[in-house]
Design a protein around this motif. Structure first.
Motif, PDB file in Angstrom:
ATOM      1  N   ARG A 276      22.846 -18.890  24.748  1.00 49.75           N
ATOM      2  CA  ARG A 276      24.102 -18.463  24.117  1.00 49.75           C
ATOM      3  C   ARG A 276      25.089 -17.920  25.153  1.00 49.75           C
ATOM      4  O   ARG A 276      26.286 -18.182  25.087  1.00 49.75           O
ATOM      5  N   MET A 277      24.589 -17.155  26.095  1.00 49.34           N
ATOM      6  CA  MET A 277      25.462 -16.599  27.126  1.00 49.34           C
ATOM      7  C   MET A 277      26.080 -17.707  27.972  1.00 49.34           C
ATOM      8  O   MET A 277      27.280 -17.678  28.281  1.00 49.34           O
ATOM      9  N   ALA A 278      25.254 -18.681  28.362  1.00 52.17           N
ATOM     10  CA  ALA A 278      25.749 -19.784  29.180  1.00 52.17           C
ATOM     11  C   ALA A 278      26.776 -20.607  28.412  1.00 52.17           C
ATOM     12  O   ALA A 278      27.787 -21.050  28.977  1.00 52.17           O
ATOM     13  N   ARG A 279      26.526 -20.796  27.114  1.00 53.53           N
ATOM     14  CA  ARG A 279      27.486 -21.532  26.292  1.00 53.53           C
ATOM     15  C   ARG A 279      28.807 -20.783  26.223  1.00 53.53           C
ATOM     16  O   ARG A 279      29.887 -21.383  26.273  1.00 53.53           O
ATOM     17  N   GLN A 280      28.721 -19.454  26.123  1.00 60.97           N
ATOM     18  CA  GLN A 280      29.936 -18.648  26.107  1.00 60.97           C
ATOM     19  C   GLN A 280      30.700 -18.789  27.421  1.00 60.97           C
ATOM     20  O   GLN A 280      31.936 -18.785  27.447  1.00 60.97           O
ATOM     21  N   ALA A 281      29.973 -18.906  28.516  1.00 60.45           N
ATOM     22  CA  ALA A 281      30.593 -19.052  29.837  1.00 60.45           C
ATOM     23  C   ALA A 281      31.105 -20.459  30.085  1.00 60.45           C
ATOM     24  O   ALA A 281      31.951 -20.679  30.958  1.00 60.45           O
ATOM     25  N   GLY A 282      30.552 -21.437  29.343  1.00 58.75           N
ATOM     26  CA  GLY A 282      30.972 -22.815  29.526  1.00 58.75           C
ATOM     27  C   GLY A 282      30.354 -23.482  30.732  1.00 58.75           C
ATOM     28  O   GLY A 282      30.930 -24.416  31.308  1.00 58.75           O
ATOM     29  N   VAL A 283      29.158 -23.015  31.132  1.00 52.05           N
ATOM     30  CA  VAL A 283      28.454 -23.589  32.279  1.00 52.05           C
ATOM     31  C   VAL A 283      26.998 -23.786  31.918  1.00 52.05           C
ATOM     32  O   VAL A 283      26.532 -23.340  30.856  1.00 52.05           O
ATOM     33  N   SER A 284      26.254 -24.441  32.777  1.00 49.28           N
ATOM     34  CA  SER A 284      24.825 -24.634  32.535  1.00 49.28           C
ATOM     35  C   SER A 284      24.087 -23.312  32.631  1.00 49.28           C
ATOM     36  O   SER A 284      24.578 -22.350  33.240  1.00 49.28           O
TER      37      SER A 284
ATOM     38  N   GLN B 179      30.576 -10.584  30.131  1.00 51.64           N
ATOM     39  CA  GLN B 179      30.206  -9.168  30.033  1.00 51.64           C
ATOM     40  C   GLN B 179      30.893  -8.511  28.838  1.00 51.64           C
ATOM     41  O   GLN B 179      30.271  -7.756  28.090  1.00 51.64           O
ATOM     42  N   ASP B 180      32.188  -8.786  28.675  1.00 50.22           N
ATOM     43  CA  ASP B 180      32.897  -8.259  27.501  1.00 50.22           C
ATOM     44  C   ASP B 180      32.237  -8.740  26.213  1.00 50.22           C
ATOM     45  O   ASP B 180      32.067  -7.970  25.255  1.00 50.22           O
ATOM     46  N   TRP B 181      31.888 -10.005  26.187  1.00 50.96           N
ATOM     47  CA  TRP B 181      31.270 -10.595  25.002  1.00 50.96           C
ATOM     48  C   TRP B 181      29.899  -9.974  24.721  1.00 50.96           C
ATOM     49  O   TRP B 181      29.585  -9.651  23.572  1.00 50.96           O
TER      50      TRP B 181
ATOM     51  N   TYR C  60      20.936  -6.976  32.260  1.00 50.30           N
ATOM     52  CA  TYR C  60      22.242  -6.390  31.935  1.00 50.30           C
ATOM     53  C   TYR C  60      22.333  -6.116  30.440  1.00 50.30           C
ATOM     54  O   TYR C  60      22.799  -5.042  30.027  1.00 50.30           O
ATOM     55  N   LEU C  61      21.893  -7.056  29.624  1.00 48.43           N
ATOM     56  CA  LEU C  61      21.892  -6.857  28.162  1.00 48.43           C
ATOM     57  C   LEU C  61      21.050  -5.641  27.791  1.00 48.43           C
ATOM     58  O   LEU C  61      21.469  -4.823  26.958  1.00 48.43           O
ATOM     59  N   GLN C  62      19.881  -5.498  28.406  1.00 51.19           N
ATOM     60  CA  GLN C  62      19.047  -4.321  28.148  1.00 51.19           C
ATOM     61  C   GLN C  62      19.794  -3.034  28.477  1.00 51.19           C
ATOM     62  O   GLN C  62      19.763  -2.066  27.704  1.00 51.19           O
ATOM     63  N   GLN C  63      20.460  -3.011  29.622  1.00 49.66           N
ATOM     64  CA  GLN C  63      21.165  -1.792  30.024  1.00 49.66           C
ATOM     65  C   GLN C  63      22.308  -1.472  29.069  1.00 49.66           C
ATOM     66  O   GLN C  63      22.548  -0.302  28.762  1.00 49.66           O
TER      67      GLN C  63
END
Length: 317
Positions: free
Chosen positions: A235-243, A220-222, A262-265
């Motif tokens: 990209r979000m999943a890669r940032q989280a380090g999960v599938s 969320q911070d990212w 969430y990104l839209q908001q």
């Protein structure tokens, strides 16, 4: 008119106390500027109305005693100076007063180590409290019935708010203001706080950080700092380090929103602040928050907000 009570006590940090008081002063000035009826009366209170010595040694002269505040809509509990926590004993008179107000539905905001007051009240046994990262373990040992976590922004359990930073104090107050006075007024207040450039102000998205999934919080911070970039689930999943599948599930469970929504908001919220605080054109704002297609941005904004960016900027609905 709603009454805001800010507790003053020996050893409290005056910075948090006066930050909360000044926040509502800004809200009052905005109400006056907009021709609105005043909504808040702010009083600094101590146990018996007598002056107290803040953490820095400065004397704070309260406006009232606890007994003078019988119906408050919000109570703010400033932080305790860290070294004083070891010998901190919550005043029974404050706890009785605080408990009566909580039971009557009064909202309470505890600033960082001020969470000790909420923990001592017994009204959050089994619940989560945000506090300054340096005192998570100490407070957890002192009040084992509560779980303490470090949180830059804030946590909310019903009407009880806690935060781990001064910026989180403003986030929580803006959340409360948005619920009481509407989103546009809260956004105006955010842009007048003068604590950051409009591009850097945190989004007002009530409730979506009220969880303890640290991985999702980091994402969320990212997202909030990279919202203008092309962000995909990959990209979000890669940032989280999960599938991707695990990420979508965990993100939705934690925030109660799918990642793309969430990104839209976040983008729409950033656009609202820029519409109010800058003279940028709608096209420039659309590009600045991550939408190259201005027509799509306008349609999305209208679908989310109920009016176009231009009319929202003007205050029309």
């Amino acid at each position: 008119m709603e009454q805001i009570a800010i507790l003053a006590y020996d050893g409290c940090w005056a910075m948090g106390l006066f930050s909360a008081a000044d926040f509502f002063r800004i809200a009052a000035l905005l109400e006056k500027h907009l021709g609105m009826q005043p909504s808040f009366t702010v009083r600094v209170v101590s146990v018996d109305g007598a002056p107290v010595s803040a953490a820095g040694g400065h004397v704070i002269t309260p406006d009232a005693a606890l007994e003078d505040v019988r119906a408050a809509s919000l109570i703010v509990l400033p932080a305790i100076e860290g070294p004083r926590l070891a010998g901190f004993e919550a005043d029974a008179r404050v706890l009785e007063w605080l408990g009566q107000h909580i039971d009557a539905g009064t909202r309470v905001l505890a600033l960082t180590t001020g969470a000790a007051w909420l923990a001592a009240s017994g009204r959050l046994d089994g619940g989560l409290l945000a506090t300054h990262w340096a005192f998570v373990r100490q407070l957890g040992k002192r009040y084992p019935a509560c779980r303490f976590v470090a949180r830059e922004s804030f946590l909310q359990e019903g009407g009880l708010y806690s935060t781990g930073s001064l910026n989180g104090c403003f986030d929580a107050l803006l959340d409360i203001l948005a619920r009481d006075r509407g989103d546009r007024f809260a956004q105006l207040c955010a842009t007048h706080l003068l604590v950051a450039d409009p591009h850097r102000l945190g989004p007002i998205l009530p409730g979506h950080r009220n969880h303890c999934d640290d991985t999702v919080l980091r994402v969320q911070d990212w997202i909030e700092s990279h919202h203008a970039e092309p962000l995909t689930i990959e990209r979000m999943a890669r940032q989280a380090g999960v599938s991707q599948r695990t990420f979508k599930r965990r993100f939705s469970e934690a925030t109660k929103l799918p990642p793309n929504l969430y990104l839209q908001q976040v983008r729409i919220d950033k656009a609202k602040k820029l519409l109010l605080a800058t003279q940028l054109s709608v096209r420039e704002i659309a590009t600045g928050v991550g939408y190259e297609n201005v027509s799509f941005f306008v349609r999305l904004f209208k679908a989310r907000v109920g009016t176009t960016p231009a009319r929202w900027r003007e205050g029309a609905s």
